[in-house]
Design a protein around this motif. Structure first.
Motif, PDB file in Angstrom:
ATOM      1  N   GLY A  40       0.509  -0.343   0.045  1.00 48.15           N
ATOM      2  CA  GLY A  40      -0.017   0.227   0.317  1.00 48.15           C
ATOM      3  C   GLY A  40       0.925   1.224   0.299  1.00 48.15           C
ATOM      4  O   GLY A  40       2.386   1.305   0.017  1.00 48.15           O
ATOM      5  N   VAL A  41       0.285   2.783  -0.006  1.00 45.94           N
ATOM      6  CA  VAL A  41       0.911   4.092   0.099  1.00 45.94           C
ATOM      7  C   VAL A  41       1.720   3.625   0.972  1.00 45.94           C
ATOM      8  O   VAL A  41       2.416   4.301   0.559  1.00 45.94           O
ATOM      9  N   THR A  42       0.894   3.140   2.131  1.00 44.05           N
ATOM     10  CA  THR A  42       1.807   4.218   3.485  1.00 44.05           C
ATOM     11  C   THR A  42       3.341   3.400   3.331  1.00 44.05           C
ATOM     12  O   THR A  42       4.116   3.601   3.595  1.00 44.05           O
ATOM     13  N   ALA A  43       2.685   1.865   2.926  1.00 43.46           N
ATOM     14  CA  ALA A  43       3.951   0.981   3.429  1.00 43.46           C
ATOM     15  C   ALA A  43       5.300   0.956   2.384  1.00 43.46           C
ATOM     16  O   ALA A  43       6.248   1.083   3.063  1.00 43.46           O
ATOM     17  N   THR A  44       4.597   1.682   1.153  1.00 46.14           N
ATOM     18  CA  THR A  44       5.807   1.843   0.419  1.00 46.14           C
ATOM     19  C   THR A  44       6.651   3.064   0.713  1.00 46.14           C
ATOM     20  O   THR A  44       7.665   2.771   0.349  1.00 46.14           O
ATOM     21  N   CYS A  45       6.140   4.163   1.281  1.00 51.26           N
ATOM     22  CA  CYS A  45       6.685   5.001   1.768  1.00 51.26           C
ATOM     23  C   CYS A  45       7.697   5.005   2.890  1.00 51.26           C
ATOM     24  O   CYS A  45       8.779   5.127   2.241  1.00 51.26           O
ATOM     25  N   VAL A  46       7.647   3.720   3.562  1.00 45.02           N
ATOM     26  CA  VAL A  46       8.469   3.421   4.449  1.00 45.02           C
ATOM     27  C   VAL A  46       9.578   2.644   3.990  1.00 45.02           C
ATOM     28  O   VAL A  46       9.925   2.552   4.719  1.00 45.02           O
ATOM     29  N   ALA A  47       9.096   2.017   3.026  1.00 46.80           N
ATOM     30  CA  ALA A  47      10.032   0.872   2.423  1.00 46.80           C
ATOM     31  C   ALA A  47      10.907   1.725   1.559  1.00 46.80           C
ATOM     32  O   ALA A  47      12.157   2.101   1.927  1.00 46.80           O
ATOM     33  N   ASN A  48      10.289   3.298   0.863  1.00 48.17           N
ATOM     34  CA  ASN A  48      11.626   3.808  -0.040  1.00 48.17           C
ATOM     35  C   ASN A  48      12.354   4.901   1.087  1.00 48.17           C
ATOM     36  O   ASN A  48      13.208   4.898   1.222  1.00 48.17           O
ATOM     37  N   VAL A  49      11.957   5.030   2.660  1.00 49.27           N
ATOM     38  CA  VAL A  49      12.637   5.643   3.594  1.00 49.27           C
ATOM     39  C   VAL A  49      14.187   4.914   3.836  1.00 49.27           C
ATOM     40  O   VAL A  49      15.033   4.932   3.584  1.00 49.27           O
ATOM     41  N   LEU A  50      13.718   3.753   3.930  1.00 51.19           N
ATOM     42  CA  LEU A  50      14.252   2.679   4.827  1.00 51.19           C
ATOM     43  C   LEU A  50      15.208   2.163   3.587  1.00 51.19           C
ATOM     44  O   LEU A  50      16.950   2.250   3.245  1.00 51.19           O
ATOM     45  N   GLN A  51      15.058   2.049   2.017  1.00 48.69           N
ATOM     46  CA  GLN A  51      15.996   1.600   1.188  1.00 48.69           C
ATOM     47  C   GLN A  51      16.743   3.138   0.748  1.00 48.69           C
ATOM     48  O   GLN A  51      17.971   2.748   0.816  1.00 48.69           O
ATOM     49  N   ALA A  52      16.594   4.037   1.105  1.00 49.78           N
ATOM     50  CA  ALA A  52      17.410   5.564   0.872  1.00 49.78           C
ATOM     51  C   ALA A  52      18.807   5.565   1.808  1.00 49.78           C
ATOM     52  O   ALA A  52      19.273   5.909   1.280  1.00 49.78           O
ATOM     53  N   ALA A  53      18.043   5.696   2.814  1.00 49.06           N
ATOM     54  CA  ALA A  53      18.762   5.169   3.691  1.00 49.06           C
ATOM     55  C   ALA A  53      20.119   4.337   3.712  1.00 49.06           C
ATOM     56  O   ALA A  53      21.267   4.223   3.849  1.00 49.06           O
ATOM     57  N   ASN A  54      19.585   2.989   3.624  1.00 47.60           N
ATOM     58  CA  ASN A  54      20.375   2.077   3.648  1.00 47.60           C
ATOM     59  C   ASN A  54      21.210   2.111   2.432  1.00 47.60           C
ATOM     60  O   ASN A  54      22.799   1.923   2.379  1.00 47.60           O
ATOM     61  N   PHE A  55      20.973   2.855   1.552  1.00 48.45           N
ATOM     62  CA  PHE A  55      22.045   3.082  -0.090  1.00 48.45           C
ATOM     63  C   PHE A  55      23.010   3.910  -0.266  1.00 48.45           C
ATOM     64  O   PHE A  55      23.615   4.014  -0.310  1.00 48.45           O
ATOM     65  N   LEU A  56      22.505   5.312   1.094  1.00 43.52           N
ATOM     66  CA  LEU A  56      23.280   6.262   1.118  1.00 43.52           C
ATOM     67  C   LEU A  56      24.269   5.931   1.849  1.00 43.52           C
ATOM     68  O   LEU A  56      25.507   6.043   1.993  1.00 43.52           O
ATOM     69  N   SER A  57      23.939   5.365   3.283  1.00 45.19           N
ATOM     70  CA  SER A  57      24.777   4.973   3.663  1.00 45.19           C
ATOM     71  C   SER A  57      26.105   3.521   3.886  1.00 45.19           C
ATOM     72  O   SER A  57      26.941   3.754   3.944  1.00 45.19           O
ATOM     73  N   ASP A  58      25.597   2.954   2.791  1.00 47.05           N
ATOM     74  CA  ASP A  58      26.195   1.930   2.519  1.00 47.05           C
ATOM     75  C   ASP A  58      27.189   2.396   1.370  1.00 47.05           C
ATOM     76  O   ASP A  58      29.024   2.661   1.524  1.00 47.05           O
ATOM     77  N   ARG A  59      27.236   4.110   0.700  1.00 52.43           N
ATOM     78  CA  ARG A  59      28.406   3.946  -0.120  1.00 52.43           C
ATOM     79  C   ARG A  59      29.135   5.719   0.481  1.00 52.43           C
ATOM     80  O   ARG A  59      30.263   5.139   0.285  1.00 52.43           O
ATOM     81  N   PHE A  60      28.214   5.906   1.998  1.00 49.78           N
ATOM     82  CA  PHE A  60      29.565   6.255   2.398  1.00 49.78           C
ATOM     83  C   PHE A  60      30.008   5.543   3.750  1.00 49.78           C
ATOM     84  O   PHE A  60      31.591   6.212   4.356  1.00 49.78           O
ATOM     85  N   LEU A  61      29.922   4.931   3.811  1.00 49.65           N
ATOM     86  CA  LEU A  61      29.637   3.922   5.511  1.00 49.65           C
ATOM     87  C   LEU A  61      31.304   3.060   4.989  1.00 49.65           C
ATOM     88  O   LEU A  61      31.819   2.304   5.722  1.00 49.65           O
ATOM     89  N   ARG A  62      30.418   1.838   3.901  1.00 47.76           N
ATOM     90  CA  ARG A  62      31.058   0.712   3.288  1.00 47.76           C
ATOM     91  C   ARG A  62      32.606   0.803   3.424  1.00 47.76           C
ATOM     92  O   ARG A  62      33.013   1.515   2.681  1.00 47.76           O
TER      93      ARG A  62
END
Length: 461
Positions: free
Chosen positions: A20-42
């Motif tokens: 659903g819309v709310t679930a997808t928004c939560v997923a987008n936030v989680l994925q964006a945080a993960n990809f950016l943190s991986d880019r700068f912290l790995r």
């Protein structure tokens, strides 16, 4: 967040799925945080190592006991991509790639857990590109970046790996247990898979161009596939994946061919001929009917090779001719490869993309080289040679594999993708993964291309 839970006895209610819309928004936030943190912290892995050392490390990482699902590696490890079981790791149970009995047991455990989770999502009516895990067995089903064309194919390919675990000679007794588990899962979820297959059949729309008609999955809008950031409609790879889904569903006894053909309004071979006629109308396989191109090379994308036991079977002269013409254009075009290598780019131009990808990863699935697509290119060329009874493409396949091995050793791991300069792909926002779980597929195709294994574990078992 709207939730849909699997209530099958086998899941013990341990998985709950949301969409659903709310679930997808939560997923987008989680994925964006993960990809950016991986880019700068790995941390970087600067030192190279031997292929044997790298492979052992990769298998320890990919199939570690802590893993709950088979994933590529960071940054993708925080989400689950069902399509990958068809595209990126269809050979993880190949005995020739397994180091020892412990490695075999860990692989079987993880693929079984992964397949069970994916089947639970299908039962819940969630056939999405991505499953994002939350805590306590809760998962969000979200589509990145459009409705999927190859997710159901991946689910069934993972199940097929379990079913076929004991088809090849193996010193590992656990393979028969894996096959038995696959049969139990197929019996339990057959009806759910059947519903999903027929939903896919009924979603196809009629499309006609220049007197050639077919049923396509992406007439009204882009559909996601392994090259999912490309925003074109009317793509060959998405529709080839749909055809492959039907073929696999029939082979597994999930759907009857005559039932599918009744809905399609044509035979399955006729459906395939229409796809070949539509996308091969210029004598080669065009990537998309939604793009204007100046040259044949610009009209091709390397994902035309599709998946193992997927679209291409080379039974007809026309199919072999179209594949050969397309492969020859790729091999002959300097813009299709990293200079001085046999690393072939996804395409000679960067594709049409959504704004976020133009900003964050402009060449992610265009002018970048993916080892996995190169491995499948090599394998399809070997398939072609086998069908023709010759060795036209074997030297090209061997060159591709040699260069992937070299890049793996130089960069300290099997790469998700390389830049057009042959470096590890990274932008300000994204950094390609070290694709541990893709490594076994490379070993399987290496053995086929060279007639002997790259790494021989038999003396060490």
């Amino acid at each position: 967040m709207s939730g849909i839970a699997s209530d099958s006895p086998s899941s013990h209610r341990e998985h709950r799925f949301y969409r659903g819309v709310t679930a997808t928004c939560v997923a987008n936030v989680l994925q964006a945080a993960n990809f950016l943190s991986d880019r700068f912290l790995r941390k970087s892995h600067g030192a190279s190592a031997t292929i044997d050392e790298l492979y052992r490390h990769s298998m320890d990482s990919a199939f570690a006991a802590r893993e709950a699902f088979l994933v590529t590696g960071a940054p993708h490890a925080s989400a689950y991509y069902p399509r990958d079981f068809a595209w990126f790791y269809p050979d993880v149970l190949d005995p020739g790639t397994i180091i020892d009995a412990d490695d075999a047991a860990r692989r079987i455990r993880l693929i079984e857990k992964s397949v069970r989770l994916m089947l639970g999502a299908v039962r819940s009516g969630i056939v999405t590109t991505t499953l994002i895990p939350l805590r306590g067995g809760h998962h969000i089903g979200a589509n990145y970046f459009a409705l999927p064309s190859d997710t159901l194919l991946g689910v069934m390919a993972g199940l097929d790996q379990l079913l076929g675990a004991d088809r090849r000679p193996s010193p590992f007794t656990a393979m028969s247990d894996a096959s038995a588990s696959g049969n139990l899962l197929l019996a339990e979820y057959r009806d759910d898979l059947r519903v999903a297959v027929f939903a896919l059949v009924n979603s196809l729309c009629s499309f006609e161009r220049d007197g050639t008609a077919s049923l396509l999955c992406d007439v009204d809008g882009p559909r996601s596939a392994a090259t999912d950031t490309r925003a074109e409609r009317l793509r060959f790879v998405t529709n080839a994946s749909v055809y492959a889904t039907f073929e696999l569903g029939i082979r597994l006894g999930i759907a009857d061919q005559s039932e599918i053909e009744t809905i399609l309004g044509r035979t399955l071979p006729g459906y395939k001929r229409e796809l070949l006629g539509l996308f091969g109308r210029d004598g080669y396989i065009a990537h998309s009917l939604d793009c204007d191109t100046d040259t044949p090379a610009s009209a091709i994308a390397l994902d035309f090779v599709n998946v193992l036991r997927g679209f291409w079977d080379f039974r007809s002269d026309n199919e072999r001719a179209l594949f050969s013409a397309t492969a020859d254009l790729v091999l002959a075009e300097p813009r299709f490869r990293i200079a001085g290598t046999s690393h072939f780019l996804v395409s000679v131009d960067n594709p049409r993309k959504k704004w976020i990808h133009r900003i964050a990863t402009p060449s992610y699935q265009g002018r970048s080289a993916w080892p996995t697509f190169n491995v499948e290119f090599a394998d399809r060329m070997l398939d072609f040679d086998e069908a023709e009874g010759g060795d036209k493409y074997r030297p090209h396949a061997q060159d591709i594999l040699r260069h992937i091995r070299h890049a793996t050793e130089i960069h300290g791991g099997y790469q998700e993708l390389l830049s057009e300069q042959g470096l590890q792909y990274r932008t300000w926002a994204y950094r390609g993964a070290v694709a541990h779980s893709w490594f076994p597929r490379f070993l399987s195709v290496w053995k086929r291309a060279f007639g002997k294994p790259l790494l021989d574990f038999t003396k060490q078992r």
